[in-house]
Design a protein around this motif. Sequence first.
Motif, PDB file in Angstrom:
ATOM      1  N   MET A   1       2.989  -8.353  -3.009  1.00  0.00           N
ATOM      2  CA  MET A   1       2.694  -8.560  -1.589  1.00  0.00           C
ATOM      3  C   MET A   1       2.735 -10.042  -1.253  1.00  0.00           C
ATOM      4  O   MET A   1       3.122 -10.410  -0.144  1.00  0.00           O
ATOM      5  CB  MET A   1       1.396  -7.879  -1.163  1.00  0.00           C
ATOM      6  CG  MET A   1       0.121  -8.415  -1.655  1.00  0.00           C
ATOM      7  SD  MET A   1      -1.143  -7.187  -1.366  1.00  0.00           S
ATOM      8  CE  MET A   1      -2.580  -8.198  -1.629  1.00  0.00           C
TER       9      MET A   1
ATOM     10  N   ILE B   1       0.079   1.492 -15.861  1.00  0.00           N
ATOM     11  CA  ILE B   1      -0.938   1.711 -14.834  1.00  0.00           C
ATOM     12  C   ILE B   1      -2.344   1.665 -15.417  1.00  0.00           C
ATOM     13  O   ILE B   1      -3.189   0.914 -14.948  1.00  0.00           O
ATOM     14  CB  ILE B   1      -0.688   3.056 -14.099  1.00  0.00           C
ATOM     15  CG1 ILE B   1       0.639   2.979 -13.336  1.00  0.00           C
ATOM     16  CG2 ILE B   1      -1.821   3.337 -13.130  1.00  0.00           C
ATOM     17  CD1 ILE B   1       0.982   4.207 -12.563  1.00  0.00           C
ATOM     18  N   SER B   2      -2.576   2.442 -16.503  1.00  0.00           N
ATOM     19  CA  SER B   2      -3.968   2.546 -16.956  1.00  0.00           C
ATOM     20  C   SER B   2      -4.469   1.256 -17.584  1.00  0.00           C
ATOM     21  O   SER B   2      -5.677   1.061 -17.689  1.00  0.00           O
ATOM     22  CB  SER B   2      -4.124   3.710 -17.929  1.00  0.00           C
ATOM     23  OG  SER B   2      -3.424   3.438 -19.101  1.00  0.00           O
TER      24      SER B   2
ATOM     25  N   ILE C   1       2.209   5.795 -16.805  1.00  0.00           N
ATOM     26  CA  ILE C   1       0.749   5.771 -16.640  1.00  0.00           C
ATOM     27  C   ILE C   1       0.096   5.114 -17.842  1.00  0.00           C
ATOM     28  O   ILE C   1      -0.817   4.299 -17.712  1.00  0.00           O
ATOM     29  CB  ILE C   1       0.230   7.207 -16.441  1.00  0.00           C
ATOM     30  CG1 ILE C   1       0.643   7.676 -15.062  1.00  0.00           C
ATOM     31  CG2 ILE C   1      -1.281   7.253 -16.568  1.00  0.00           C
ATOM     32  CD1 ILE C   1       0.100   8.983 -14.680  1.00  0.00           C
TER      33      ILE C   1
ATOM     34  N   ILE D   1      -0.699  -2.787 -12.922  1.00  0.00           N
ATOM     35  CA  ILE D   1      -0.302  -2.439 -11.558  1.00  0.00           C
ATOM     36  C   ILE D   1      -1.035  -3.301 -10.523  1.00  0.00           C
ATOM     37  O   ILE D   1      -0.479  -3.602  -9.460  1.00  0.00           O
ATOM     38  CB  ILE D   1      -0.526  -0.927 -11.319  1.00  0.00           C
ATOM     39  CG1 ILE D   1       0.197  -0.477 -10.064  1.00  0.00           C
ATOM     40  CG2 ILE D   1      -1.976  -0.560 -11.278  1.00  0.00           C
ATOM     41  CD1 ILE D   1       0.349   0.997  -9.926  1.00  0.00           C
ATOM     42  N   ALA D   2      -2.237  -3.769 -10.857  1.00  0.00           N
ATOM     43  CA  ALA D   2      -2.971  -4.611  -9.908  1.00  0.00           C
ATOM     44  C   ALA D   2      -2.275  -5.961  -9.754  1.00  0.00           C
ATOM     45  O   ALA D   2      -2.138  -6.487  -8.652  1.00  0.00           O
ATOM     46  CB  ALA D   2      -4.402  -4.795 -10.378  1.00  0.00           C
TER      47      ALA D   2
ATOM     48  N   GLY E   1      -3.917  -1.638 -16.181  1.00  0.00           N
ATOM     49  CA  GLY E   1      -4.235  -2.562 -15.090  1.00  0.00           C
ATOM     50  C   GLY E   1      -3.109  -3.484 -14.661  1.00  0.00           C
ATOM     51  O   GLY E   1      -3.296  -4.281 -13.755  1.00  0.00           O
TER      52      GLY E   1
ATOM     53  N   ILE F   1       2.729   1.600  -3.461  1.00  0.00           N
ATOM     54  CA  ILE F   1       2.019   2.219  -4.592  1.00  0.00           C
ATOM     55  C   ILE F   1       2.095   3.738  -4.500  1.00  0.00           C
ATOM     56  O   ILE F   1       2.433   4.421  -5.474  1.00  0.00           O
ATOM     57  CB  ILE F   1       0.563   1.733  -4.623  1.00  0.00           C
ATOM     58  CG1 ILE F   1       0.535   0.337  -5.222  1.00  0.00           C
ATOM     59  CG2 ILE F   1      -0.314   2.668  -5.420  1.00  0.00           C
ATOM     60  CD1 ILE F   1      -0.810  -0.223  -5.384  1.00  0.00           C
ATOM     61  N   VAL F   2       1.825   4.265  -3.293  1.00  0.00           N
ATOM     62  CA  VAL F   2       1.874   5.726  -3.137  1.00  0.00           C
ATOM     63  C   VAL F   2       3.300   6.217  -3.411  1.00  0.00           C
ATOM     64  O   VAL F   2       3.521   7.213  -4.117  1.00  0.00           O
ATOM     65  CB  VAL F   2       1.397   6.121  -1.725  1.00  0.00           C
ATOM     66  CG1 VAL F   2       1.437   7.621  -1.562  1.00  0.00           C
ATOM     67  CG2 VAL F   2       0.004   5.620  -1.478  1.00  0.00           C
TER      68      VAL F   2
ATOM     69  N   GLY G   1       0.838  -1.207   0.000  1.00  0.00           N
ATOM     70  CA  GLY G   1       0.000   0.000   0.000  1.00  0.00           C
ATOM     71  C   GLY G   1       0.863   1.243   0.000  1.00  0.00           C
ATOM     72  O   GLY G   1       0.649   2.177  -0.784  1.00  0.00           O
ATOM     73  N   TYR G   2       1.892   1.244   0.869  1.00  0.00           N
ATOM     74  CA  TYR G   2       2.834   2.348   0.858  1.00  0.00           C
ATOM     75  C   TYR G   2       3.608   2.360  -0.463  1.00  0.00           C
ATOM     76  O   TYR G   2       3.929   3.431  -0.988  1.00  0.00           O
ATOM     77  CB  TYR G   2       3.838   2.205   2.013  1.00  0.00           C
ATOM     78  CG  TYR G   2       3.282   2.564   3.368  1.00  0.00           C
ATOM     79  CD1 TYR G   2       2.111   3.301   3.484  1.00  0.00           C
ATOM     80  CD2 TYR G   2       3.930   2.179   4.526  1.00  0.00           C
ATOM     81  CE1 TYR G   2       1.611   3.625   4.725  1.00  0.00           C
ATOM     82  CE2 TYR G   2       3.428   2.511   5.773  1.00  0.00           C
ATOM     83  CZ  TYR G   2       2.274   3.233   5.869  1.00  0.00           C
ATOM     84  OH  TYR G   2       1.782   3.563   7.088  1.00  0.00           O
TER      85      TYR G   2
ATOM     86  N   PHE H   1       0.790  -5.423  -7.725  1.00  0.00           N
ATOM     87  CA  PHE H   1       0.421  -5.207  -6.323  1.00  0.00           C
ATOM     88  C   PHE H   1       0.221  -6.542  -5.610  1.00  0.00           C
ATOM     89  O   PHE H   1       0.837  -6.810  -4.579  1.00  0.00           O
ATOM     90  CB  PHE H   1      -0.866  -4.366  -6.307  1.00  0.00           C
ATOM     91  CG  PHE H   1      -1.442  -4.091  -4.946  1.00  0.00           C
ATOM     92  CD1 PHE H   1      -0.773  -3.299  -4.044  1.00  0.00           C
ATOM     93  CD2 PHE H   1      -2.672  -4.603  -4.596  1.00  0.00           C
ATOM     94  CE1 PHE H   1      -1.314  -3.032  -2.798  1.00  0.00           C
ATOM     95  CE2 PHE H   1      -3.226  -4.335  -3.366  1.00  0.00           C
ATOM     96  CZ  PHE H   1      -2.535  -3.555  -2.459  1.00  0.00           C
TER      97      PHE H   1
ATOM     98  N   LEU I   1       4.176   6.262  -7.109  1.00  0.00           N
ATOM     99  CA  LEU I   1       3.571   7.401  -7.808  1.00  0.00           C
ATOM    100  C   LEU I   1       4.363   8.671  -7.535  1.00  0.00           C
ATOM    101  O   LEU I   1       4.629   9.463  -8.450  1.00  0.00           O
ATOM    102  CB  LEU I   1       2.105   7.572  -7.382  1.00  0.00           C
ATOM    103  CG  LEU I   1       1.139   6.474  -7.824  1.00  0.00           C
ATOM    104  CD1 LEU I   1      -0.259   6.789  -7.362  1.00  0.00           C
ATOM    105  CD2 LEU I   1       1.159   6.331  -9.333  1.00  0.00           C
TER     106      LEU I   1
END
Lengths: 232, 286
Positions: B195, B182-183, B178, B187-188, B185, B89-90, B86-87, B191, B93
């Motif tokens: 993890m 990212i746009s 992006i 990135i999912a 998908g 991803i932020v 979660g951290y 993620f 960016l």
Amino acid sequence: MEPILLIVCVLAGGVLASLGVHLLPVGGAPAAMGTATGVATGTVMLMLGAAMCGLFTAASVATFSGCILIVSLSGAVGSWLMMGVTMLMANLLYVFGTGIVPVSGRVDVDPITGESQKEYKTPQCDGHGVPNVSYISGMIGALLGGFGGAIMYFALLNYANFEPTMAGVAAMGIFVSNAIIAAYNIGGTIEGFQDPKFKRLPKALLTCGVISLLCGVLVWVVADLGGLGGVM
Amino acid sequence: MTVGGGPVEEEKKPEGEGFTFPPDVAQLGLISAVIAIVIVIFPGLPAIIKAVGVIFALLWGADSVRKTSKYGLGTGVPSIGVLAMGYGIVGALVGIAFGKYVSIGTGLLQVQPGVLVGVIAMAIVGLISGVLSNSEKVIGMKIPGLERGMMELGMAGTLAMLLQLSIVAGSLNFDVVIDKAISNGFIAVMFVLSMMAMFHPYNACLGPDERRPRTLMVSVEISGLLCVILGIALAATSTSAWGVANGVLLMIFGAFVWGYFFVKFVRTAMREAYSVVGTGLIKTIE
């Protein structure tokens, strides 16, 4: 105006996520054996599932609506449905599969319906299943959590001008961070607002407020420096 | 802090650079951080080298998860791995937003130290959340080293995310990332799999007979799987200057890493499980 709105929305989302986690009936591993009240999984999984459902509905509604209240409420309804179905199915499994009575382990009398709980609790156990008061508490928690996730998504989408996917993933990242900090505060399991652990809420709200404020500022920096416009 | 769970210290293959695999917690953190940081600031490198950086970053994350959740978090091991990403991803960016402001050279020789701002930002956020979580007056988790653990997790998550974005997009420019990573998908997928690589090793291996080298093997193995998936994505989109070969090489590399460490892990587990003694069922009274 918009940077402030963005940061306020992210802050509100993080704090609502934290509040939502405290209201969910999370049982953890003991609940998997039917020896504790709540749904038999961790806080993170429940809240992540609820937030994801909320984000799906909010994202669908955000494609044709620009009203912050409608988008946020649609997110709330999405996670509401998810939690409602999860708790109902868990209760069906507990009652008809394991053969136990949904009963709260923390209170002797259900504070909402007034039903007696103590007689039905197996000795040495922390309660079973999802009793009425926990169900209602969980529904309120999912409503608040979903609203928080969706308001964050809406702010990232419209005030920071993120792409829909980027807004969704970033909202999820900030949301889960706050949900996990809140989960650490309750130590893994909680029954709902009748649980004595609920009194620890202000500590989690403070921590989540600080974390989401920082995340809000960082998101604004991203939007500003990334040249996404509209925030300058 | 104990390293390894028992007196049984099996001989381990030294893994390059003269270090025995693995070095202790501080050494592994330092080595992984330096390797990942050096790789991440050169976005023009071929994907296979960036994949080495991803493996080291995730190894660092898995080691931090192990170090922190050894004391019992109350919410299960996965929570802290999810927190890290979660951290991450932020932080990623923030990193790509800063990337274009501190950038030297162009094309394959481009150096972008600006992306490290994201890593530093997440180190600060992680440190603050660790201090608040561990403080007696606030949440009071009372876990030794939680501040450092959360800081390391934020940094490792950000580095892993940045490297993966850089693999798929072939660059760390904001608009390119992006558009290409990212746009659509990807990135999912990143993620979830990163993890998994952080929390799954300790979550699966924990117990009285847990041993650090064996746990960390699982992390490398999952990173191999992640490389295969990123390789497929890269070969299908073929975005970088190195062409389709980049993706195919990454796939082969990932499959090799996955296979090698999977076999190694199963063999180690079998060998060490041999010493477990069965006590039989509890005797009933006649």
